[in-house]
Enzyme design. Structure first.
Site, PDB file in Angstrom:
ATOM      1  N   ASP A  62      -5.698 -16.343   2.357  1.00  0.00           N
ATOM      2  CA  ASP A  62      -6.957 -16.990   2.742  1.00  0.00           C
ATOM      3  C   ASP A  62      -8.029 -16.787   1.676  1.00  0.00           C
ATOM      4  OD1 ASP A  62      -5.951 -18.010   5.062  1.00  0.00           O
ATOM      5  OD2 ASP A  62      -7.470 -17.146   6.372  1.00  0.00           O
ATOM      6  N   ASP A  64      -5.350  -3.578  -1.775  1.00  0.00           N
ATOM      7  CA  ASP A  64      -6.825  -3.587  -1.822  1.00  0.00           C
ATOM      8  C   ASP A  64      -7.314  -3.944  -3.227  1.00  0.00           C
ATOM      9  OD1 ASP A  64      -5.667  -1.171  -2.555  1.00  0.00           O
ATOM     10  OD2 ASP A  64      -7.352   0.057  -1.913  1.00  0.00           O
ATOM     11  N   LYS A  93       0.862  -1.188   0.000  1.00  0.00           N
ATOM     12  CA  LYS A  93       0.000   0.000   0.000  1.00  0.00           C
ATOM     13  C   LYS A  93       0.896   1.235   0.000  1.00  0.00           C
ATOM     14  CE  LYS A  93      -4.025   0.447   1.075  1.00  0.00           C
ATOM     15  NZ  LYS A  93      -5.106   0.968   0.200  1.00  0.00           N
TER      16      LYS A  93
END
Ligand code: NAD
Length: 369
Positions: free
Chosen positions: A254, A226, A193
């Site tokens: 995950d 994101d 990020k």
């Protein structure tokens, strides 16, 4: 033929049940003359606590240091919910990761066509998916200091975690990703990020420089974490190797995992630095799932994640690429034949036990060998 030294730590719950099936596969490869294994056994997790009062004993840690690869089952369960924090079952896993300095977590997300309907996404989006998430495992916000809750004295408290990455940590995880990509589809997506985090700016700079210096033959792209999360569920097949930090890697791996259906299908590896003297690296291989107390002892656990983890050991620790490919093909053939354990039942009329699934994979291996 030199024997590969394995330390088997089956652990708790379904750990020993799936580890037994993995051992059958190792036994078969030895019998077929593909490789020799010297297998030591140890205790980890709740069973180690019951036996030694520790989540892993010093003697077993010594064996782990001496092994070419550690095969880890799973730890934990309600029986040990109340044991002291520093000897809880998971402490054994964390100690192994820490003491063996296993900084690179490899989590493949492979979707076998026979299981594509078990995904929450449409078949065409996940069928034949084969991506690899490389997560930095020993640094970042989970370990950075200061890490505390302070009392501000005005009825307020402040929780602090610190995201820290040094150049060498980014370079070494980057190298793992680029090396993997060279043996796959030759593409790395690096994720951070950088728009809001200084550690992200550095991550991006170091990856870019490393790529230019040592890996310009590999395609490199950068994606904000994101946006990557969105792309993973929109069109995951655009990726080959994804490399990212500890926190984003925890979540993104995950997400990628669930694209493929069941927890019982997912292997993983954790790798340390290559020792320049021996050319070997410390490594631990384990299914992504836990000890599944709800089904432990029933003989119905899916052993594929554990057998797949052994396949990763063959590929990444022992250089037995053909044998690793053979295991993947055997699993694929068994799934194509319609055989299912309960967790991947889908529309199947009946299900098989842990040992029946292990035996079926062995049967396919015998045909392939
Ligand atoms: P879990 O992965 O053990 O189980 C989640 C669900 O998936 C359960 O319904 C379980 O039956 C099912 N499942 C998992 N593996 C399966 C398999 N191979 N075949 C068929 N079904 C399978 O996660 P949980 O229930 O959140 O945790 C149970 C215990 O495991 C806890 O004590 C937890 O701390 C521990 N845990 C350990 C590890 C590890 O050892 N690496 C990882 C996660 C959780």
């Amino acid at each position: 033929m030199a024997a590969h030294k394995l330390l088997l730590l089956p652990g708790d719950g379904i750990g020993p049940e799936v580890a037994a099936e993995m051992e059958k596969v190792a036994g078969f490869l030895a019998q077929a003359g593909v490789a020799q294994f010297e297998i030591e056994r140890g205790l980890v997790g709740g069973i180690a606590y019951d036996t030694h009062g520790q989540a892993i004993s010093e003697a077993d840690m010594k064996l782990a240091h001496e092994a070419d690869a550690v095969m880890f089952g799973a730890v934990g369960g309600p029986k040990w919910d109340a044991v002291p924090y520093d000897v809880r079952p998971e402490a054994g896993l964390l100690r192994l990761r820490k003491d063996l300095a296993l900084f690179a977590n490899l989590r493949p997300a492979i979707c076998y066509p026979a299981l594509a309907d078990a995904s929450s996404l449409k078949r065409e989006i996940v069928e034949d998916l084969d991506i690899m998430i490389v997560r930095e495992l020993t640094g970042g916000v989970y370990f950075g200091e200061p890490k505390q809750i302070i009392d501000l004295g005005n009825g307020q408290k402040r929780g602090i975690d610190t995201q820290v990455y040094d150049t060498y940590e980014i370079e070494r995880i980057g190298r793992v990703a680029f090396e993997l990509a060279r043996k796959r589809k030759n593409k790395v997506t690096s994720s951070e990020k950088r728009n809001v985090m200084k550690s992200g700016v550095l991550w991006n700079e170091v990856m870019t420089a490393l790529h230019k210096r040592e890996y310009s033959d590999v395609a490199l792209e950068h994606q904000l974490a994101d946006s990557l999360g969105m792309q993973l569920v929109r069109w995951p097949k655009q990726f080959d190797v994804i490399v990212t930090d500890n926190l984003f890697g925890d979540m993104l791996s995950d997400v990628a995992a669930m694209l493929t259906g069941s927890l019982g299908m997912l292997p993983s590896a954790a790798l340390g630095e290559v020792n320049p003297k021996t050319g070997k690296r410390k490594a631990m291989y384990e299914p992504v799932h836990g000890s599944a107390p709800d089904i432990a002892g029933k003989g119905i656990a899916n052993p594929i994640a554990m057998i797949g983890s052994f396949g990763m050991a063959l590929r990444y620790s022992f250089g037995l690429v053909e044998a690793a490919d053979m295991i993947e093909k055997a699993v694929s053939a068994v799934l194509d034949s319609g055989l299912r354990t309960a967790d991947i039942k889908g529309q199947a009329a009946s299900t098989v036990s842990t040992t029946e699934m292990g035996d079926a994979i062995l049967g396919e291996l015998k045909k392939l060998a």
